[in-house]
Write a protein that holds these residues in place. Structure first.
Motif, PDB file in Angstrom:
ATOM      1  N   ASN A 115      61.016   5.568 -42.831  1.00  0.00           N
ATOM      2  CA  ASN A 115      60.316   4.346 -43.222  1.00  0.00           C
ATOM      3  C   ASN A 115      61.220   3.379 -43.975  1.00  0.00           C
ATOM      4  O   ASN A 115      61.126   2.163 -43.801  1.00  0.00           O
ATOM      5  N   ARG A 116      62.086   3.915 -44.811  1.00  0.00           N
ATOM      6  CA  ARG A 116      62.989   3.044 -45.561  1.00  0.00           C
ATOM      7  C   ARG A 116      64.036   2.418 -44.643  1.00  0.00           C
ATOM      8  O   ARG A 116      64.433   1.280 -44.822  1.00  0.00           O
ATOM      9  N   ARG A 117      64.488   3.154 -43.641  1.00  0.00           N
ATOM     10  CA  ARG A 117      65.420   2.584 -42.662  1.00  0.00           C
ATOM     11  C   ARG A 117      64.760   1.442 -41.900  1.00  0.00           C
ATOM     12  O   ARG A 117      65.349   0.381 -41.711  1.00  0.00           O
ATOM     13  N   LYS A 118      63.517   1.666 -41.454  1.00  0.00           N
ATOM     14  CA  LYS A 118      62.804   0.617 -40.729  1.00  0.00           C
ATOM     15  C   LYS A 118      62.626  -0.628 -41.595  1.00  0.00           C
ATOM     16  O   LYS A 118      62.806  -1.762 -41.123  1.00  0.00           O
ATOM     17  N   ALA A 119      62.298  -0.430 -42.850  1.00  0.00           N
ATOM     18  CA  ALA A 119      62.122  -1.575 -43.759  1.00  0.00           C
ATOM     19  C   ALA A 119      63.439  -2.312 -43.969  1.00  0.00           C
ATOM     20  O   ALA A 119      63.477  -3.551 -44.033  1.00  0.00           O
ATOM     21  N   LEU A 120      64.534  -1.557 -44.059  1.00  0.00           N
ATOM     22  CA  LEU A 120      65.852  -2.162 -44.232  1.00  0.00           C
ATOM     23  C   LEU A 120      66.211  -3.021 -43.025  1.00  0.00           C
ATOM     24  O   LEU A 120      66.661  -4.166 -43.169  1.00  0.00           O
ATOM     25  N   VAL A 121      66.005  -2.495 -41.838  1.00  0.00           N
ATOM     26  CA  VAL A 121      66.336  -3.235 -40.615  1.00  0.00           C
ATOM     27  C   VAL A 121      65.482  -4.496 -40.499  1.00  0.00           C
ATOM     28  O   VAL A 121      65.980  -5.571 -40.158  1.00  0.00           O
ATOM     29  N   GLU A 122      64.214  -4.372 -40.806  1.00  0.00           N
ATOM     30  CA  GLU A 122      63.333  -5.541 -40.766  1.00  0.00           C
ATOM     31  C   GLU A 122      63.788  -6.595 -41.769  1.00  0.00           C
ATOM     32  O   GLU A 122      63.770  -7.794 -41.471  1.00  0.00           O
ATOM     33  N   ALA A 123      64.184  -6.172 -42.956  1.00  0.00           N
ATOM     34  CA  ALA A 123      64.650  -7.108 -43.986  1.00  0.00           C
ATOM     35  C   ALA A 123      65.926  -7.818 -43.544  1.00  0.00           C
ATOM     36  O   ALA A 123      66.099  -9.020 -43.787  1.00  0.00           O
ATOM     37  N   LEU A 136      86.665  14.291 -51.873  1.00  0.00           N
ATOM     38  CA  LEU A 136      87.152  15.622 -51.513  1.00  0.00           C
ATOM     39  C   LEU A 136      87.794  15.626 -50.127  1.00  0.00           C
ATOM     40  O   LEU A 136      88.786  16.318 -49.888  1.00  0.00           O
ATOM     41  N   ARG A 137      87.243  14.850 -49.222  1.00  0.00           N
ATOM     42  CA  ARG A 137      87.719  14.838 -47.839  1.00  0.00           C
ATOM     43  C   ARG A 137      88.700  13.700 -47.555  1.00  0.00           C
ATOM     44  O   ARG A 137      89.093  13.486 -46.416  1.00  0.00           O
ATOM     45  N   ASN A 138      89.066  12.961 -48.600  1.00  0.00           N
ATOM     46  CA  ASN A 138      89.995  11.825 -48.445  1.00  0.00           C
ATOM     47  C   ASN A 138      89.488  10.811 -47.415  1.00  0.00           C
ATOM     48  O   ASN A 138      90.236  10.322 -46.566  1.00  0.00           O
ATOM     49  N   ILE A 139      88.197  10.510 -47.483  1.00  0.00           N
ATOM     50  CA  ILE A 139      87.577   9.565 -46.558  1.00  0.00           C
ATOM     51  C   ILE A 139      87.404   8.217 -47.250  1.00  0.00           C
ATOM     52  O   ILE A 139      86.872   8.146 -48.357  1.00  0.00           O
ATOM     53  N   LYS A 140      87.843   7.182 -46.564  1.00  0.00           N
ATOM     54  CA  LYS A 140      87.660   5.832 -47.096  1.00  0.00           C
ATOM     55  C   LYS A 140      86.263   5.336 -46.774  1.00  0.00           C
ATOM     56  O   LYS A 140      85.761   5.519 -45.664  1.00  0.00           O
ATOM     57  N   ALA A 141      85.645   4.691 -47.738  1.00  0.00           N
ATOM     58  CA  ALA A 141      84.342   4.081 -47.500  1.00  0.00           C
ATOM     59  C   ALA A 141      84.148   2.948 -48.491  1.00  0.00           C
ATOM     60  O   ALA A 141      84.654   2.985 -49.622  1.00  0.00           O
ATOM     61  N   TYR A 142      83.430   1.940 -48.060  1.00  0.00           N
ATOM     62  CA  TYR A 142      83.078   0.832 -48.939  1.00  0.00           C
ATOM     63  C   TYR A 142      81.763   1.163 -49.629  1.00  0.00           C
ATOM     64  O   TYR A 142      80.760   1.485 -48.980  1.00  0.00           O
ATOM     65  N   ILE A 143      81.768   1.102 -50.954  1.00  0.00           N
ATOM     66  CA  ILE A 143      80.557   1.289 -51.743  1.00  0.00           C
ATOM     67  C   ILE A 143      80.381   0.024 -52.580  1.00  0.00           C
ATOM     68  O   ILE A 143      81.261  -0.328 -53.366  1.00  0.00           O
ATOM     69  N   PRO A 144      79.277  -0.685 -52.418  1.00  0.00           N
ATOM     70  CA  PRO A 144      79.071  -1.937 -53.166  1.00  0.00           C
ATOM     71  C   PRO A 144      79.086  -1.714 -54.671  1.00  0.00           C
ATOM     72  O   PRO A 144      78.990  -0.580 -55.163  1.00  0.00           O
ATOM     73  N   GLU A 145      79.156  -2.825 -55.407  1.00  0.00           N
ATOM     74  CA  GLU A 145      79.222  -2.746 -56.868  1.00  0.00           C
ATOM     75  C   GLU A 145      78.031  -1.966 -57.438  1.00  0.00           C
ATOM     76  O   GLU A 145      78.190  -1.143 -58.321  1.00  0.00           O
ATOM     77  N   TYR A 146      76.839  -2.266 -56.966  1.00  0.00           N
ATOM     78  CA  TYR A 146      75.657  -1.475 -57.333  1.00  0.00           C
ATOM     79  C   TYR A 146      74.985  -1.094 -56.032  1.00  0.00           C
ATOM     80  O   TYR A 146      74.257  -1.899 -55.433  1.00  0.00           O
ATOM     81  N   PRO A 147      75.232   0.127 -55.553  1.00  0.00           N
ATOM     82  CA  PRO A 147      74.891   0.477 -54.167  1.00  0.00           C
ATOM     83  C   PRO A 147      73.469   0.965 -53.943  1.00  0.00           C
ATOM     84  O   PRO A 147      73.154   1.481 -52.870  1.00  0.00           O
ATOM     85  N   VAL A 148      72.594   0.842 -54.922  1.00  0.00           N
ATOM     86  CA  VAL A 148      71.217   1.311 -54.804  1.00  0.00           C
ATOM     87  C   VAL A 148      70.288   0.104 -54.867  1.00  0.00           C
ATOM     88  O   VAL A 148      70.363  -0.697 -55.806  1.00  0.00           O
ATOM     89  N   GLY A 149      69.411  -0.028 -53.848  1.00  0.00           N
ATOM     90  CA  GLY A 149      68.573  -1.212 -53.848  1.00  0.00           C
ATOM     91  C   GLY A 149      67.350  -1.102 -52.977  1.00  0.00           C
ATOM     92  O   GLY A 149      67.168  -0.129 -52.230  1.00  0.00           O
ATOM     93  N   THR A 150      66.507  -2.121 -53.093  1.00  0.00           N
ATOM     94  CA  THR A 150      65.349  -2.261 -52.224  1.00  0.00           C
ATOM     95  C   THR A 150      65.826  -2.585 -50.815  1.00  0.00           C
ATOM     96  O   THR A 150      67.024  -2.829 -50.582  1.00  0.00           O
ATOM     97  N   ALA A 151      64.894  -2.658 -49.875  1.00  0.00           N
ATOM     98  CA  ALA A 151      65.260  -2.998 -48.500  1.00  0.00           C
ATOM     99  C   ALA A 151      65.970  -4.350 -48.449  1.00  0.00           C
ATOM    100  O   ALA A 151      67.004  -4.494 -47.792  1.00  0.00           O
ATOM    101  N   ALA A 152      65.435  -5.336 -49.157  1.00  0.00           N
ATOM    102  CA  ALA A 152      66.039  -6.677 -49.150  1.00  0.00           C
ATOM    103  C   ALA A 152      67.410  -6.656 -49.806  1.00  0.00           C
ATOM    104  O   ALA A 152      68.354  -7.305 -49.326  1.00  0.00           O
ATOM    105  N   GLU A 153      67.545  -5.914 -50.899  1.00  0.00           N
ATOM    106  CA  GLU A 153      68.830  -5.849 -51.592  1.00  0.00           C
ATOM    107  C   GLU A 153      69.873  -5.120 -50.751  1.00  0.00           C
ATOM    108  O   GLU A 153      71.043  -5.534 -50.688  1.00  0.00           O
ATOM    109  N   CYS A 154      69.460  -4.054 -50.082  1.00  0.00           N
ATOM    110  CA  CYS A 154      70.398  -3.332 -49.218  1.00  0.00           C
ATOM    111  C   CYS A 154      70.787  -4.178 -48.005  1.00  0.00           C
ATOM    112  O   CYS A 154      71.914  -4.093 -47.516  1.00  0.00           O
ATOM    113  N   ALA A 155      69.874  -5.005 -47.516  1.00  0.00           N
ATOM    114  CA  ALA A 155      70.203  -5.924 -46.428  1.00  0.00           C
ATOM    115  C   ALA A 155      71.300  -6.889 -46.870  1.00  0.00           C
ATOM    116  O   ALA A 155      72.241  -7.172 -46.111  1.00  0.00           O
TER     117      ALA A 155
END
Length: 494
Positions: A26-34, A130-149
């Protein structure tokens, strides 16, 4: 821009098997809609195959987003998430990845509907390390659907630059001019970044140019140039040669990019270029840059690399300028002091002979290159595009491999002031807060060359993330530090 990737981000939701899968669904669907409600729906793809709870699910999701043509990945923690499977997802995905997490929605649903993704993001980041994997993590990576959009949309230009670098070829024509060690830099770091380079002699280019004499496409190119220049076409007699040269470069790109999708050029422009070709290439360089194919002057390989990154991040035309000369006292007193909130040392002039695209000039005219014409017949120095650079926000930046083969970078936000330069070339009066200190303790102390790339707008946030992602160490990314924040080399008693 025709020389940039189109980013398509696959959104894959993950779930820890002891949490309700419906939370992530449900949260994925809300994110995509946002996202689709606010941004271009073509930027994203919602992976519907499964919610990733296991390694098997991870493989299924990878196959799905690959089939969908995704070249970037968003791992979305709809709840706590499976730290192994979700990080393996980023490990095995061939492209840039980002991690974000869902915020809790309501105080009325903190029993069955609490996802704990805030906690899960910590484990995800630990496993990535641990796995030496590169990834982008935003400054504050936790948010509502609109914020994550919004976070995903901020990732789009970052991903575009990273994807572009993996399929970039730099074509250079050299060697560098004599007495021009400033643009000399080890190319090993290009290979570390996944960038290919093809180094050619300017004699090879000259041969190709001569073979284009009488090319049937020249008249159409001349007409394009005439329409672009308008009243600024002060050297019409040189247009056919410039058109011949532009066709030479475009054909070279098509014939030599090989398996690479994107191209940037580090070109030669002196000292023998003018006398042999019979013109200077500045105007043609500006036109190619306007097409999304950055062209640096004086065989500045890391200059054109920087331009390409800025083009990808801004999705707009960039330029390369000398950090050139100070603003005279009388100009500062008459046109800047009291009108703009800058000290004299905050200002300088950014200049190059004429490689800035006409769309980024307040006015322009094609002339001869005055500096070269001091020592050469004027007729062989025609072809430079002169004019004052458009006022507005800019980002001055550069990625560089220094003599010790280490990647360094700098970024500074500033603006081009609406002040007449009263000079020649492609030039503007620039202002960057605390430029004097930045000039001394980043540019000089960091042994950067005098060329800096310029993006038209404030893009420091995205550029900083790109530089981090590609491996520039954090203490090697310089910026114009505010008052009260001392540089490492700054004398605290000064």
């Amino acid at each position: 821009m025709n020389n940039l990737p189109k980013v398509k981000i696959g959104i894959v939701a993950v779930s820890r098997d002891c949490f309700p899968e419906s939370l992530s669904v449900n949260r994925r669907k809300a994110l995509v809609e946002a996202y689709k409600a606010k941004y271009d729906a073509a930027d994203i793809y919602e992976c519907p195959i499964c919610i990733v709870e296991s390694e098997i699910h991870m493989v299924q999701a990878l196959e799905d987003i690959k089939k969908a043509g995704c070249n970037a990945l968003c791992v979305y923690l709809g709840n706590f998430g499976p730290e192994i499977a979700e990080t393996l997802l980023a490990k095995h995905f061939d492209g840039p990845s980002m991690f974000i997490a869902a915020a809790e929605e309501s105080q009325n649903d903190l029993i069955g509907g609490r996802g704990d993704a805030y906690c899960g993001m910590l484990n995800a980041s630990y496993n990535l390390k641990l796995r030496n994997i590169k990834a982008y993590i935003p400054e504050y990576p936790v948010g509502t659907a609109a914020e994550c959009a919004d976070m995903i949309n901020e990732f789009v230009p970052i991903a575009r630059a990273i994807v572009g670098l993996k399929s970039l070829k730099i074509i250079s024509f050299g060697p560098r001019p004599l007495n021009f060690l400033a643009c000399n830099a080890p190319i090993k770091q290009l290979y570390n970044l996944g960038v290919e380079i093809e180094e050619n002699s300017e004699l090879d280019l000259f041969e190709a140019f001569n073979k284009h004499e009488g090319d049937e496409r020249i008249p159409a190119k001349v007409k394009e140039m005439e329409e672009e220049l308008g009243a600024g076409n002060q050297k019409p007699e040189i247009l056919s040669k410039l058109a011949q040269y532009e066709l030479t470069l475009l054909d070279w790109v098509e014939a030599h990019k090989g398996y690479r999708e994107y191209v940037a050029i580090a070109g030669k422009c002196w000292p023998a270029f003018q006398t042999q070709f019979g013109f200077v290439p500045c105007y043609v360089n500006s036109r190619l840059t306007g097409m999304g194919i950055p062209v640096s002057c004086e065989v500045d390989i890391y200059g054109c690399l920087s331009e390409f990154i800025g083009t990808a991040v801004s999705n707009d035309i960039v330029t390369l300028l000398d950090i050139n000369n100070s603003v005279p006292d009388d100009m500062y007193e008459e046109s800047i002091k009291g009108k703009f909130d800058y000290t004299h040392q905050d200002t300088f002039m950014g200049f190059h002979c004429g490689n800035t695209n006409s769309k980024k000039l307040a006015f322009c005219s094609m002339k001869n290159q005055m500096i070269m014409a001091r020592a050469l017949p004027e007729e062989v120095t025609n072809g430079t595009l002169e004019g004052d650079i458009v006022p507005g926000e800019i980002t001055f930046y550069r990625l560089q491999s220094t003599a010790d083969c280490k990647l360094r970078a700098y970024i500074a936000h500033g603006e081009v002031l609406p002040v007449a330069t009263k000079s020649f070339g492609g030039i503007g009066v620039f202002a960057i807060p605390e430029m004097g200190r930045f000039y001394r303790h980043v540019l000089i102390e960091g042994n950067y060359p005098h060329h800096g790339a310029v993006a038209f707008g404030h893009y420091g946030k995205a550029l900083y993330e790109v530089f981090k992602y590609i491996g520039v160490e954090l203490d090697e990314i310089g910026f114009n530090q505010p008052k009260g924040m001392l540089y490492k080399s700054e004398n605290p008693f000064a």
